[in-house]
Write an enzyme that holds these catalytic residues in place. Structure first.
Site, PDB file in Angstrom:
ATOM      1  CD  GLN A 245     110.526  11.431  82.492  1.00 53.89           C
ATOM      2  OE1 GLN A 245     110.599  10.933  83.543  1.00 53.89           O
ATOM      3  NE2 GLN A 245     111.056  10.940  81.376  1.00 53.89           N
TER       4      GLN A 245
ATOM      5  CG  HIS B  50     126.269   5.275  83.839  1.00 52.40           C
ATOM      6  ND1 HIS B  50     126.416   6.455  83.555  1.00 52.40           N
ATOM      7  CD2 HIS B  50     124.648   4.977  84.016  1.00 52.40           C
ATOM      8  CE1 HIS B  50     125.139   7.090  83.353  1.00 52.40           C
ATOM      9  NE2 HIS B  50     124.243   6.296  83.663  1.00 52.40           N
TER      10      HIS B  50
ATOM     11  CG  ASP C 208     122.186   8.979  81.467  1.00 55.54           C
ATOM     12  OD1 ASP C 208     122.080   7.603  80.881  1.00 55.54           O
ATOM     13  OD2 ASP C 208     122.243   9.156  82.388  1.00 55.54           O
TER      14      ASP C 208
ATOM     15  CD  GLU D  14     114.306   7.086  78.586  1.00 45.77           C
ATOM     16  OE1 GLU D  14     113.266   7.609  79.132  1.00 45.77           O
ATOM     17  OE2 GLU D  14     115.267   6.752  79.247  1.00 45.77           O
TER      18      GLU D  14
ATOM     19  N   GLY E 127     108.911  -0.030  79.153  1.00 48.25           N
ATOM     20  CA  GLY E 127     110.128  -0.858  79.673  1.00 48.25           C
ATOM     21  C   GLY E 127     109.204  -2.172  80.027  1.00 48.25           C
TER      22      GLY E 127
ATOM     23  CG  ASP F 172     120.723   4.062  83.967  1.00 53.90           C
ATOM     24  OD1 ASP F 172     120.291   5.032  85.249  1.00 53.90           O
ATOM     25  OD2 ASP F 172     121.503   4.269  83.215  1.00 53.90           O
TER      26      ASP F 172
ATOM     27  N   PRO G 176     106.859   7.260  86.973  1.00 51.58           N
ATOM     28  CG  PRO G 176     107.323   8.606  85.355  1.00 51.58           C
ATOM     29  CD  PRO G 176     107.642   8.483  86.964  1.00 51.58           C
TER      30      PRO G 176
END
Length: 276
Positions: free
Chosen positions: A10, A41, A65, A85, A121, A141, A150
């Site tokens: 990406q 969050h 993040d 991630e 993941g 998330d 993705p």
């Protein structure tokens, strides 16, 4: 623009704005900003954690993040937080530029409870399910559930069922549904899929300024009816954890309101289908 990187997955961008502060984008879409990342969050982590009561392990799928990791690490019962991630470049740039979002959660040396797992993941969840490894909380998330994303496989029936297998008894999962008033059909499809996988599914809504829309998040569990838990019970838990004064978006007095929707919005959620 402060930083940009084209990875094999990406386009990753970090920018800055006078109102929102640092802004994190993937493929041109805003993921989070310093000014309001705490809204999503907190709502994706704290309500289900408080209802659970004693979460000791959590898996964040995506979340490069660091915002969800920060919220989970604030829970005193937490012993392990795994951030799966896909793109290591996201973590690298977040560590350098997005301290206002991760609040030090990604800084070296890492909190010994935090483990960064760079890679797919879904593959990590499949391996965990085969090994019988389970988590009390799972946070999706992620980017949107679009077919070209993705993250699309994670929102598929197989992806959701794999997440279910990775949940410990009494566990719960949170995931973005998207903007119900702007993309009702997409929200219906995803919510129906979640309802086919989990017994208790509670959509909540909140306004996220950076997204410019009312946003929907689903909290799901096979055992916990998260929306039905009374405010005093949640307030007692947050006080015990010394989080009642630390939270900026979530408060027990608003718990029921998060899951109470006007008729025109409730109609969208109700039309998403329910398991027989």
């Amino acid at each position: 623009m402060l930083a940009a990187s084209r990875t094999r997955f990406q386009q990753v961008e970090i920018g800055e704005n006078a109102h929102f502060g640092r802004i994190f984008r993937l493929d041109g879409r805003i993921m989070s900003t310093e000014a309001d990342a705490f809204i999503q969050h907190e709502l994706m982590t704290v309500p289900m954690a408080a209802v659970h009561g004693t979460p000791r392990s959590a898996l964040v799928v995506g979340g490069g993040d660091g915002g969800s990791a920060f919220e989970l690490l604030r829970i005193p019962t937490m012993r392990e937080v795994v951030v799966a991630e896909l793109d290591g470049e996201v973590v690298r740039l977040a560590r350098e530029w997005l301290g206002g979002i991760h609040q030090g959660a990604l800084d070296e040396p890492l909190d010994p409870r935090l483990h960064l797992a760079i890679g797919d993941g879904l593959a990590l969840m499949e391996a965990s399910a085969r090994a019988g490894r389970q988590f009390d909380l799972i946070v999706y998330d992620l980017t949107d559930a679009d077919d070209g994303s993705p993250a699309a496989g994670l929102f598929s029936p197989h992806g959701l069922q794999t997440a279910r297998r990775c949940l410990a008894p009494g566990g719960a999962i949170s995931l973005h549904l998207g903007p119900p008033l702007h993309r009702p059909d997409a929200v219906r499809r995803l919510l129906a899929r979640v309802r086919q996988t989990f017994q208790h599914v509670a959509p909540l809504t909140t306004y996220v300024p950076a997204y410019g829309a009312l946003w929907a998040i689903a909290l799901a569990s096979n055992t916990l009816d998260i929306a039905a838990v009374p405010a005093p019970r949640i307030a007692a838990r947050l006080h015990q954890w010394k989080l009642d004064a630390a939270l900026r978006a979530y408060r027990p007095e608003c718990h029921a309101a998060l899951f109470t929707h006007p008729h025109h919005l409730q109609a969208i959620f109700d039309s998403a289908g329910r398991p027989a």
